[in-house]
Enzyme design. Sequence first.
Site, short mmCIF file in Angstrom:
data_model
loop_
_atom_site.label_atom_id
_atom_site.label_comp_id
_atom_site.label_asym_id
_atom_site.label_seq_id
_atom_site.Cartn_x
_atom_site.Cartn_y
_atom_site.Cartn_z
N SER A 171 0.93 -1.21 0.05
CA SER A 171 -0.09 0.10 0.03
C SER A 171 0.98 1.06 0.08
CB SER A 171 -1.04 -0.03 1.16
OG SER A 171 -1.99 0.87 0.47
N ASP A 172 0.37 2.11 0.38
CA ASP A 172 1.02 3.81 0.14
C ASP A 172 2.34 3.75 0.65
OD1 ASP A 172 -1.61 4.23 -0.61
OD2 ASP A 172 -2.12 5.18 1.29
N CYS A 173 3.16 4.42 0.27
CA CYS A 173 4.56 4.66 0.62
C CYS A 173 5.55 3.54 0.96
CB CYS A 173 4.64 5.41 2.04
SG CYS A 173 3.25 6.83 1.78
N LEU A 174 5.14 2.16 0.40
CA LEU A 174 5.74 0.93 0.78
C LEU A 174 6.80 0.33 -0.38
CD1 LEU A 174 3.38 0.35 3.48
CD2 LEU A 174 5.88 0.24 3.66
#
Length: 736
Positions: free
Chosen positions: A278-281
Amino acid sequence: MFLVVVVLLLGGGEAREAFACDPKKSGTKGLAFCRTWLSIEERVKDLIGRLTLEEKVNLLVNNAAAVPRLGIKGYEWWSEALHGVSDVGPGTKFGGEFPATTSFPQVITTAASFNASLWEAIGGVASDEARAMYNGGRGGLTYWSPNVNIFRDPRWGRGQETPGEDPILAGKYAASYVRGLQGRDGNRLKVAASCKHLTAYDLDNWNGVDRFHFNAHVSKQDMEDTFNVPFRMCVKEGKVASVMCSYNQVNGVPTCADPHLLKTTLRAQWGLNGYIVSDCLDLDCGPFLGAHTQNAVNIGLLTQAHVDGALANTLTVQMRLGMYDGEPSLHPYGNLGPTDVCTPSHQELAHEAARQGIVLLKNKGPSFPLSTRRHRTLAVIGPNSNATVTMIGNYAGIACRYTSPLQGIAAHAMTIHELGCANVACADDKQFGRAINSAQQADATVLVMGLDQSIEAETLDRAGLLLPGRQQDLVSKVAAASKGPTILVIMSGGPVDITFAKNDPRIQGILWAGYPGQAGGAAIADILFGTANPGGKLPMTWYPQSYVENLAMTNMAMRAQPSTGYPGRTYRFYHGPVVYPFGYGLSYTRFVHTLASAPKVVSVPVDGHRHGNGSDIGNKAVRVTHARCGKLSISLHVDVNNVGTKDGTHTLLVFSAPPAGRGHWAPRKQLVAFEKVHVPARGQRRVRINVHVCKLLSVVDRSGTRRIPMGLHSIHIGDVKHTVSLQAETLGIIKS
Ligand SMILES: *[C@@H]1O[C@H](CO)[C@@H](O)[C@H](O)[C@H]1NC(C)=O
Ligand SMILES: *[C@@H]1O[C@H](CO)[C@@H](O)[C@H](O)[C@H]1NC(C)=O
Ligand SMILES: *[C@@H]1O[C@H](CO)[C@@H](O)[C@H](O)[C@H]1NC(C)=O
């Protein structure tokens, strides 16, 4: 190799081109990352070394771009297989040779079977069908399932997707289903599963608070002994290839941007070997990382090393899936095709799963099962009486076929069918007269009521626990008028307050079918007519409506707070009245258990270096990290006797309670093991149960530290009680 390809083309229709390292393309097949005899680590390193930053950035999103220069195709990471291959997620495209897949019961129903081999078998069928679709160019290999969040509040619209409210049950489910999906071939993956959503996510949209903006306040204690347990078991026991972080914040930090949770806990402590989505990973479910990463590197917010680290995690999973191994038909699952989907044995397993998951809640008289001799004509009534798609719940696909309750019952008896209400909202009583009339004529009446996705769903939490609209009124009126016995069947994901039916002497039987999957109606009929003996147990507490009336869904505390009147959550912490408790479920036969053998005293070896001598820890709780746990366990032998006249399957639920005086630390009881056993009528079976001392008899203190209380633990199996004394045995001072 040429021959193999020809055979496949003839037998299986469209054969898939290689994702990468195509043996037919001389320019790229010789690259080091294509060499299957090298280690995956070396191959991933080689591949990353060849990519430009721009190419790398385009691989960080769910629809990863192709790298034609290196012979690598585009890949859609997002597929779902919660209870069979789903059509949610762009990676899976139903149609052509793959119009449908086997649709198993919704997870909350399957959890009620308490049968870990069933969960693994379902995962195995789902991954067979997923591989077949991948081979046919219509599916992915990375599945964002299962959902193992704790079903903390009975109103949660996604509670249906989960294995229920108990952390050990949810963790066992996670590990078993993941094994089914991923296979047991060590580093090689059949498909890659993902346990979601880390962590403390179980609110979708309640009273103006939605999951995207919710900040869950969670104590260290609840985090350690409730919310994180299924994820830890999924990673450590299930060896899952991915974890998805949740939308919400925990204590002010978005879970997807929490280095303590993701790096320290998930990777360093639990040892995740895989990617985080998911976000930012590692991988972003969405376009954000693709659009902004290049600029972030340019202005120094990120380094290329961050990007490379993320890619190493995703590319490693792709390599473990065999996506860089060249000719796809030579892959161990390369021969699965359309004829391996919706097979008779897969569909039979869907039917069997529903039979094992259905829970018998009431059987007065007993008046169950019905007899085809005496009950020749049945009135089949209710908005879910001819349900099809309702039976597969959410995150489903397109089912191979359906057997609705009406169709299932019609295979055993003549039927008179009335909906009673236009739909589950049941806004008026216009059709009540006809329903009552049919019940007056029939030998028995079956009302199939409950919920569907218009009442409980993703983004839709329930307002209350009662049956919607005028359903209750319909049930009571029909029961009062019916000539023969009346049986209520509830279809729902979450628990329903059916106190009225429990107490109504005119309603002789109640079944909870959950959302029983494509063959649900056949399984309901099997139970109604006794061709199957019910053995399901509730995986969640059924609370009365009054429980939720003044209870904020946003209050995450598991433990009760007597000073404020906060009731606590789940059977582990809530003491108040219930409609049906966790673990409840009847059978057509009667089981008696006795303890054949169990230890009375167990000594726990403890390192001495922080404790001085042994006597000062004799009555305390030892940190798990100071105990030499190994395989230290309590072995119980239980004899199960079937004293009734029907063969049946019994689920042993083993609970433990820690020594008295640890009230503020411990749940009042905790499920520590469960075991399912088939016992013929008048027969006996001995069951052996092992309870790992450090993992299962430990409790978590207020600072989030897991400790083993010394002293008398009580173990309950049904009405059998046994106490075992844990005694610390100091191993002497260890000088560090
Ligand atoms: C558990 O499920 C499997 C798969 O359906 C089945 O073969 C087995 O008999 C079940 N176990 C029990 C004790 O019913
Ligand atoms: C029950 O549902 C099936 C499938 O949707 C439909 O074909 C059939 O007509 C329905 N039966 C009745 C009596 O409504
Ligand atoms: C162990 O420690 C306790 C309390 O610190 C002390 O009273 C006792 O004498 C010690 N016993 C031994 C055998 O050293």
